[in-house]
Design a protein around this motif. Structure first.
Motif, PDB file in Angstrom:
ATOM      1  N   SER A  24       0.845  -1.188   0.000  1.00 47.46           N
ATOM      2  CA  SER A  24       0.000   0.000   0.000  1.00 47.46           C
ATOM      3  C   SER A  24       0.881   1.238   0.000  1.00 47.46           C
ATOM      4  O   SER A  24       2.091   1.163   0.273  1.00 47.46           O
ATOM      5  N   LEU A  25       0.268   2.366  -0.267  1.00 45.65           N
ATOM      6  CA  LEU A  25       0.987   3.637  -0.239  1.00 45.65           C
ATOM      7  C   LEU A  25       1.487   3.933   1.170  1.00 45.65           C
ATOM      8  O   LEU A  25       2.605   4.441   1.360  1.00 45.65           O
ATOM      9  N   GLU A  26       0.682   3.595   2.177  1.00 43.51           N
ATOM     10  CA  GLU A  26       1.069   3.842   3.561  1.00 43.51           C
ATOM     11  C   GLU A  26       2.320   3.041   3.933  1.00 43.51           C
ATOM     12  O   GLU A  26       3.246   3.566   4.570  1.00 43.51           O
ATOM     13  N   ASN A  27       2.358   1.762   3.530  1.00 43.53           N
ATOM     14  CA  ASN A  27       3.532   0.933   3.826  1.00 43.53           C
ATOM     15  C   ASN A  27       4.780   1.462   3.127  1.00 43.53           C
ATOM     16  O   ASN A  27       5.883   1.433   3.682  1.00 43.53           O
ATOM     17  N   TRP A  28       4.608   1.936   1.900  1.00 43.79           N
ATOM     18  CA  TRP A  28       5.735   2.501   1.152  1.00 43.79           C
ATOM     19  C   TRP A  28       6.265   3.753   1.842  1.00 43.79           C
ATOM     20  O   TRP A  28       7.472   3.909   2.023  1.00 43.79           O
ATOM     21  N   PHE A  29       5.355   4.629   2.238  1.00 44.70           N
ATOM     22  CA  PHE A  29       5.752   5.861   2.894  1.00 44.70           C
ATOM     23  C   PHE A  29       6.446   5.557   4.224  1.00 44.70           C
ATOM     24  O   PHE A  29       7.463   6.166   4.570  1.00 44.70           O
ATOM     25  N   ASN A  30       5.930   4.590   4.980  1.00 35.67           N
ATOM     26  CA  ASN A  30       6.545   4.213   6.252  1.00 35.67           C
ATOM     27  C   ASN A  30       7.940   3.620   6.042  1.00 35.67           C
ATOM     28  O   ASN A  30       8.838   3.827   6.868  1.00 35.67           O
ATOM     29  N   VAL A  42      16.159  13.203   1.796  1.00 44.34           N
ATOM     30  CA  VAL A  42      14.967  13.457   0.979  1.00 44.34           C
ATOM     31  C   VAL A  42      14.263  14.731   1.447  1.00 44.34           C
ATOM     32  O   VAL A  42      13.812  15.548   0.636  1.00 44.34           O
ATOM     33  N   SER A  43      14.176  14.927   2.763  1.00 43.60           N
ATOM     34  CA  SER A  43      13.552  16.131   3.311  1.00 43.60           C
ATOM     35  C   SER A  43      14.320  17.376   2.897  1.00 43.60           C
ATOM     36  O   SER A  43      13.730  18.431   2.623  1.00 43.60           O
ATOM     37  N   GLN A  44      15.638  17.260   2.838  1.00 46.99           N
ATOM     38  CA  GLN A  44      16.459  18.381   2.388  1.00 46.99           C
ATOM     39  C   GLN A  44      16.162  18.731   0.934  1.00 46.99           C
ATOM     40  O   GLN A  44      16.106  19.904   0.563  1.00 46.99           O
ATOM     41  N   ASP A  52       7.979  18.977  -3.811  1.00 46.87           N
ATOM     42  CA  ASP A  52       7.574  17.698  -3.219  1.00 46.87           C
ATOM     43  C   ASP A  52       7.082  16.740  -4.294  1.00 46.87           C
ATOM     44  O   ASP A  52       7.340  15.528  -4.233  1.00 46.87           O
ATOM     45  N   ASP A  53       6.341  17.247  -5.264  1.00 50.66           N
ATOM     46  CA  ASP A  53       5.827  16.412  -6.350  1.00 50.66           C
ATOM     47  C   ASP A  53       6.950  15.642  -7.036  1.00 50.66           C
ATOM     48  O   ASP A  53       6.816  14.457  -7.346  1.00 50.66           O
ATOM     49  N   TRP A  54       8.045  16.339  -7.305  1.00 55.05           N
ATOM     50  CA  TRP A  54       9.151  15.740  -8.056  1.00 55.05           C
ATOM     51  C   TRP A  54       9.893  14.729  -7.198  1.00 55.05           C
ATOM     52  O   TRP A  54      10.264  13.661  -7.665  1.00 55.05           O
ATOM     53  N   VAL A  55      10.110  15.067  -5.924  1.00 55.66           N
ATOM     54  CA  VAL A  55      10.853  14.176  -5.022  1.00 55.66           C
ATOM     55  C   VAL A  55      10.058  12.919  -4.717  1.00 55.66           C
ATOM     56  O   VAL A  55      10.530  11.789  -4.889  1.00 55.66           O
ATOM     57  N   TRP A  56       8.792  13.102  -4.263  1.00 53.29           N
ATOM     58  CA  TRP A  56       7.986  11.965  -3.815  1.00 53.29           C
ATOM     59  C   TRP A  56       7.259  11.267  -4.958  1.00 53.29           C
ATOM     60  O   TRP A  56       6.925  10.083  -4.864  1.00 53.29           O
TER      61      TRP A  56
END
Length: 260
Positions: A24-30, A42-44, A52-56
Protein backbone atom coordinates in the motif's frame (compact mmCIF):
# COMPACT_ATOMS: atom_id res chain seq x y z
CA UNK A 1 2.02 12.19 3.63
CA UNK A 2 0.87 15.10 5.76
CA UNK A 3 2.49 18.50 5.15
CA UNK A 4 3.65 17.48 1.67
CA UNK A 5 2.49 19.55 -1.28
CA UNK A 6 1.44 16.84 -3.71
CA UNK A 7 -0.59 17.81 -6.75
CA UNK A 8 -1.09 14.37 -8.26
CA UNK A 9 -4.03 11.99 -7.51
CA UNK A 10 -3.02 9.64 -4.68
CA UNK A 11 -5.28 6.79 -5.81
CA UNK A 12 -3.48 6.53 -9.16
CA UNK A 13 -0.15 7.02 -7.43
CA UNK A 14 -0.93 4.15 -5.06
CA UNK A 15 -1.48 1.88 -8.06
CA UNK A 16 2.05 2.73 -9.19
CA UNK A 17 3.51 2.00 -5.74
CA UNK A 18 1.69 -1.35 -5.56
CA UNK A 19 2.92 -2.22 -9.07
CA UNK A 20 6.53 -1.79 -7.97
CA UNK A 21 6.14 -4.12 -5.01
CA UNK A 22 4.56 -2.48 -1.96
CA UNK A 23 1.30 -3.55 -0.32
CA UNK A 24 0.00 0.00 0.00
CA UNK A 25 0.99 3.64 -0.24
CA UNK A 26 1.07 3.84 3.56
CA UNK A 27 3.53 0.93 3.83
CA UNK A 28 5.73 2.50 1.15
CA UNK A 29 5.75 5.86 2.89
CA UNK A 30 6.55 4.21 6.25
CA UNK A 31 9.45 2.33 4.63
CA UNK A 32 11.08 5.63 3.68
CA UNK A 33 10.36 7.24 7.04
CA UNK A 34 12.21 4.40 8.79
CA UNK A 35 15.36 5.12 6.78
CA UNK A 36 16.49 8.00 9.02
CA UNK A 37 19.58 9.18 7.10
CA UNK A 38 17.89 8.77 3.76
CA UNK A 39 14.66 10.43 4.92
CA UNK A 40 16.73 13.38 6.11
CA UNK A 41 18.35 13.72 2.69
CA UNK A 42 14.97 13.46 0.98
CA UNK A 43 13.55 16.13 3.31
CA UNK A 44 16.46 18.38 2.39
CA UNK A 45 15.64 17.94 -1.30
CA UNK A 46 12.01 18.87 -0.68
CA UNK A 47 13.00 21.98 1.27
CA UNK A 48 15.47 23.16 -1.39
CA UNK A 49 14.79 23.83 -5.07
CA UNK A 50 12.95 20.56 -5.70
CA UNK A 51 9.19 20.40 -5.35
CA UNK A 52 7.57 17.70 -3.22
CA UNK A 53 5.83 16.41 -6.35
CA UNK A 54 9.15 15.74 -8.06
CA UNK A 55 10.85 14.18 -5.02
CA UNK A 56 7.99 11.97 -3.82
CA UNK A 57 6.26 11.40 -7.13
CA UNK A 58 9.29 10.62 -9.29
CA UNK A 59 12.67 10.28 -7.54
CA UNK A 60 11.53 7.93 -4.77
CA UNK A 61 9.27 5.69 -6.91
CA UNK A 62 12.10 5.17 -9.41
CA UNK A 63 14.56 4.49 -6.59
CA UNK A 64 12.01 2.17 -4.94
CA UNK A 65 11.60 0.18 -8.14
CA UNK A 66 15.36 -0.15 -8.54
CA UNK A 67 15.64 -1.24 -4.91
CA UNK A 68 12.99 -3.96 -5.30
CA UNK A 69 14.56 -5.21 -8.55
CA UNK A 70 17.93 -5.47 -6.85
CA UNK A 71 16.49 -7.18 -3.74
CA UNK A 72 14.34 -9.72 -5.57
CA UNK A 73 16.64 -10.83 -8.39
CA UNK A 74 20.01 -12.54 -8.54
CA UNK A 75 20.56 -11.38 -12.14
CA UNK A 76 21.79 -7.87 -12.88
CA UNK A 77 18.96 -5.64 -14.09
CA UNK A 78 18.70 -2.61 -16.38
CA UNK A 79 15.96 0.02 -16.12
CA UNK A 80 15.36 2.28 -19.10
CA UNK A 81 14.49 5.93 -18.44
CA UNK A 82 12.80 7.68 -21.34
CA UNK A 83 12.05 11.40 -21.40
CA UNK A 84 12.25 14.29 -23.83
CA UNK A 85 15.26 16.67 -23.79
CA UNK A 86 15.20 19.22 -20.98
CA UNK A 87 12.88 17.23 -18.70
CA UNK A 88 15.55 16.58 -16.05
CA UNK A 89 16.84 13.06 -16.81
CA UNK A 90 20.42 13.92 -15.84
CA UNK A 91 19.44 15.62 -12.58
CA UNK A 92 17.11 12.75 -11.72
CA UNK A 93 19.86 10.21 -12.41
CA UNK A 94 22.41 11.97 -10.20
CA UNK A 95 19.97 12.09 -7.27
CA UNK A 96 18.97 8.44 -7.65
CA UNK A 97 22.65 7.42 -7.70
CA UNK A 98 23.32 9.40 -4.52
CA UNK A 99 20.27 8.20 -2.60
CA UNK A 100 20.78 4.53 -3.53
CA UNK A 101 24.04 4.51 -1.56
CA UNK A 102 21.97 5.16 1.57
CA UNK A 103 20.18 1.86 0.85
CA UNK A 104 23.54 0.05 0.57
CA UNK A 105 23.41 -0.66 -3.12
CA UNK A 106 24.98 1.07 -6.09
CA UNK A 107 23.19 2.37 -9.17
CA UNK A 108 25.02 3.66 -12.22
CA UNK A 109 23.00 5.92 -14.49
CA UNK A 110 24.37 6.01 -18.02
CA UNK A 111 23.09 7.82 -21.06
CA UNK A 112 22.59 7.07 -24.73
CA UNK A 113 24.44 10.37 -25.18
CA UNK A 114 27.64 8.86 -23.78
CA UNK A 115 27.67 6.46 -26.70
CA UNK A 116 27.64 9.19 -29.34
CA UNK A 117 29.99 8.38 -32.19
CA UNK A 118 33.50 9.78 -31.89
CA UNK A 119 34.16 12.93 -33.91
CA UNK A 120 35.82 11.01 -36.73
CA UNK A 121 32.58 9.10 -37.38
CA UNK A 122 29.99 11.68 -36.34
CA UNK A 123 30.62 13.95 -39.32
CA UNK A 124 29.35 11.35 -41.80
CA UNK A 125 26.41 10.35 -39.58
CA UNK A 126 24.96 13.89 -39.52
CA UNK A 127 25.92 14.85 -43.08
CA UNK A 128 23.14 16.65 -44.98
CA UNK A 129 20.59 16.39 -42.20
CA UNK A 130 17.91 19.05 -42.88
CA UNK A 131 17.89 20.39 -39.31
CA UNK A 132 21.63 21.13 -39.30
CA UNK A 133 22.11 19.45 -35.90
CA UNK A 134 25.45 18.00 -34.84
CA UNK A 135 24.12 14.89 -33.07
CA UNK A 136 21.12 13.45 -31.24
CA UNK A 137 19.00 11.40 -33.60
CA UNK A 138 19.11 7.60 -34.16
CA UNK A 139 22.21 6.77 -36.16
CA UNK A 140 24.59 8.99 -34.18
CA UNK A 141 25.49 6.38 -31.54
CA UNK A 142 27.95 3.48 -31.32
CA UNK A 143 25.18 0.90 -30.91
CA UNK A 144 27.41 -2.19 -31.14
CA UNK A 145 29.71 -0.77 -28.48
CA UNK A 146 26.73 -0.05 -26.22
CA UNK A 147 25.44 -3.61 -26.61
CA UNK A 148 28.87 -5.07 -25.83
CA UNK A 149 29.38 -2.92 -22.72
CA UNK A 150 25.94 -3.76 -21.31
CA UNK A 151 26.47 -7.49 -22.00
CA UNK A 152 29.92 -7.35 -20.38
CA UNK A 153 28.43 -5.76 -17.27
CA UNK A 154 25.65 -8.36 -17.03
CA UNK A 155 28.28 -11.10 -17.29
CA UNK A 156 31.12 -9.72 -15.13
CA UNK A 157 29.59 -6.95 -13.02
CA UNK A 158 32.14 -4.47 -14.37
CA UNK A 159 30.68 -1.49 -16.24
CA UNK A 160 33.14 0.25 -18.55
CA UNK A 161 31.51 2.98 -20.67
CA UNK A 162 32.62 6.15 -22.48
CA UNK A 163 31.80 9.67 -21.31
CA UNK A 164 30.83 12.22 -23.95
CA UNK A 165 31.75 15.86 -23.40
CA UNK A 166 29.36 18.13 -25.30
CA UNK A 167 31.59 21.17 -24.71
CA UNK A 168 34.45 19.83 -26.85
CA UNK A 169 35.00 20.92 -30.47
CA UNK A 170 33.34 24.29 -29.80
CA UNK A 171 30.10 22.62 -28.72
CA UNK A 172 30.03 19.87 -31.35
CA UNK A 173 31.15 17.41 -28.67
CA UNK A 174 33.39 14.35 -28.58
CA UNK A 175 34.18 11.29 -26.51
CA UNK A 176 36.48 12.44 -23.69
CA UNK A 177 37.24 9.57 -21.26
CA UNK A 178 35.96 6.27 -19.86
CA UNK A 179 34.10 5.39 -16.67
CA UNK A 180 34.61 2.08 -14.86
CA UNK A 181 32.28 1.04 -12.01
CA UNK A 182 30.77 -2.07 -10.43
CA UNK A 183 27.08 -1.19 -9.89
CA UNK A 184 24.36 -3.50 -8.65
CA UNK A 185 21.89 -2.04 -11.15
CA UNK A 186 22.11 0.16 -14.25
CA UNK A 187 19.70 2.84 -15.44
CA UNK A 188 20.03 3.73 -19.13
CA UNK A 189 18.45 7.05 -20.07
CA UNK A 190 17.72 8.69 -23.40
CA UNK A 191 15.15 10.82 -25.17
CA UNK A 192 14.11 8.17 -27.74
CA UNK A 193 14.86 5.15 -25.58
CA UNK A 194 12.53 2.24 -26.33
CA UNK A 195 11.18 3.77 -29.54
CA UNK A 196 10.56 1.43 -32.46
CA UNK A 197 10.62 2.37 -36.16
CA UNK A 198 7.59 4.24 -37.41
CA UNK A 199 5.18 2.18 -39.46
CA UNK A 200 4.83 3.50 -43.02
CA UNK A 201 1.29 2.12 -43.05
CA UNK A 202 0.26 4.28 -40.07
CA UNK A 203 -2.84 6.36 -40.83
CA UNK A 204 -1.19 9.48 -39.39
CA UNK A 205 1.67 9.33 -41.91
CA UNK A 206 0.07 11.75 -44.38
CA UNK A 207 -0.55 14.24 -41.60
CA UNK A 208 3.10 14.08 -40.54
CA UNK A 209 4.35 14.36 -44.11
CA UNK A 210 2.34 17.55 -44.61
CA UNK A 211 4.40 19.21 -41.86
CA UNK A 212 7.78 18.28 -43.36
CA UNK A 213 9.83 19.28 -46.38
CA UNK A 214 10.82 16.69 -48.98
CA UNK A 215 14.35 16.59 -47.56
CA UNK A 216 12.98 16.08 -44.04
CA UNK A 217 10.73 13.24 -45.21
CA UNK A 218 13.66 11.49 -46.87
CA UNK A 219 15.93 11.92 -43.88
CA UNK A 220 13.19 10.75 -41.54
CA UNK A 221 13.12 7.52 -43.54
CA UNK A 222 16.84 7.14 -42.92
CA UNK A 223 16.33 7.69 -39.19
CA UNK A 224 13.59 5.03 -39.11
CA UNK A 225 16.03 2.59 -40.70
CA UNK A 226 18.69 3.51 -38.15
CA UNK A 227 16.26 2.75 -35.31
CA UNK A 228 16.29 -0.92 -36.27
CA UNK A 229 19.83 -1.30 -34.93
CA UNK A 230 18.72 -0.02 -31.48
CA UNK A 231 16.12 -2.76 -30.96
CA UNK A 232 18.78 -5.12 -29.59
CA UNK A 233 19.50 -2.50 -26.89
CA UNK A 234 15.81 -2.16 -25.98
CA UNK A 235 15.67 -5.96 -25.62
CA UNK A 236 18.26 -5.74 -22.83
CA UNK A 237 16.02 -3.49 -20.73
CA UNK A 238 14.03 -5.19 -17.97
CA UNK A 239 11.55 -2.30 -17.82
CA UNK A 240 11.18 1.27 -19.01
CA UNK A 241 10.11 4.37 -17.07
CA UNK A 242 8.63 6.99 -19.39
CA UNK A 243 8.39 10.54 -18.08
CA UNK A 244 5.76 12.43 -20.03
CA UNK A 245 5.27 16.21 -19.62
CA UNK A 246 1.67 17.29 -19.21
CA UNK A 247 2.10 19.50 -22.27
CA UNK A 248 4.59 18.95 -25.08
CA UNK A 249 5.31 22.70 -25.21
CA UNK A 250 6.92 22.52 -21.75
CA UNK A 251 9.88 20.70 -23.29
CA UNK A 252 10.90 23.72 -25.37
CA UNK A 253 10.76 26.04 -22.33
CA UNK A 254 12.74 23.61 -20.16
CA UNK A 255 15.38 23.13 -22.87
CA UNK A 256 15.83 26.88 -23.22
CA UNK A 257 16.22 27.22 -19.44
CA UNK A 258 18.76 24.38 -19.44
CA UNK A 259 20.85 25.98 -22.20
CA UNK A 260 20.78 29.37 -20.45
Amino acid sequence: MKNLELNFPLDIFEELIINIGWDSLENWFNFWRQKDDLFFKVSQLSSSKFKDDWVWGLILPLLSDAYKLNQNNSERKIIGLSALPGTGKTTLGLLVEELALQLNFKISVISLDDFYLPASEMKNAVLNNPWNVSRGFPGTHSVNLMEKKLFDWKKTGILNVPIYDKSLRSGLGDRSRWRTETPDLVILEGWFLGIKPYSESNQNKNHLDSCLSKNEINFRRKIQNNLLSYLKIWDLLDKIWHIKPEYFEYMKDWKCEQEE
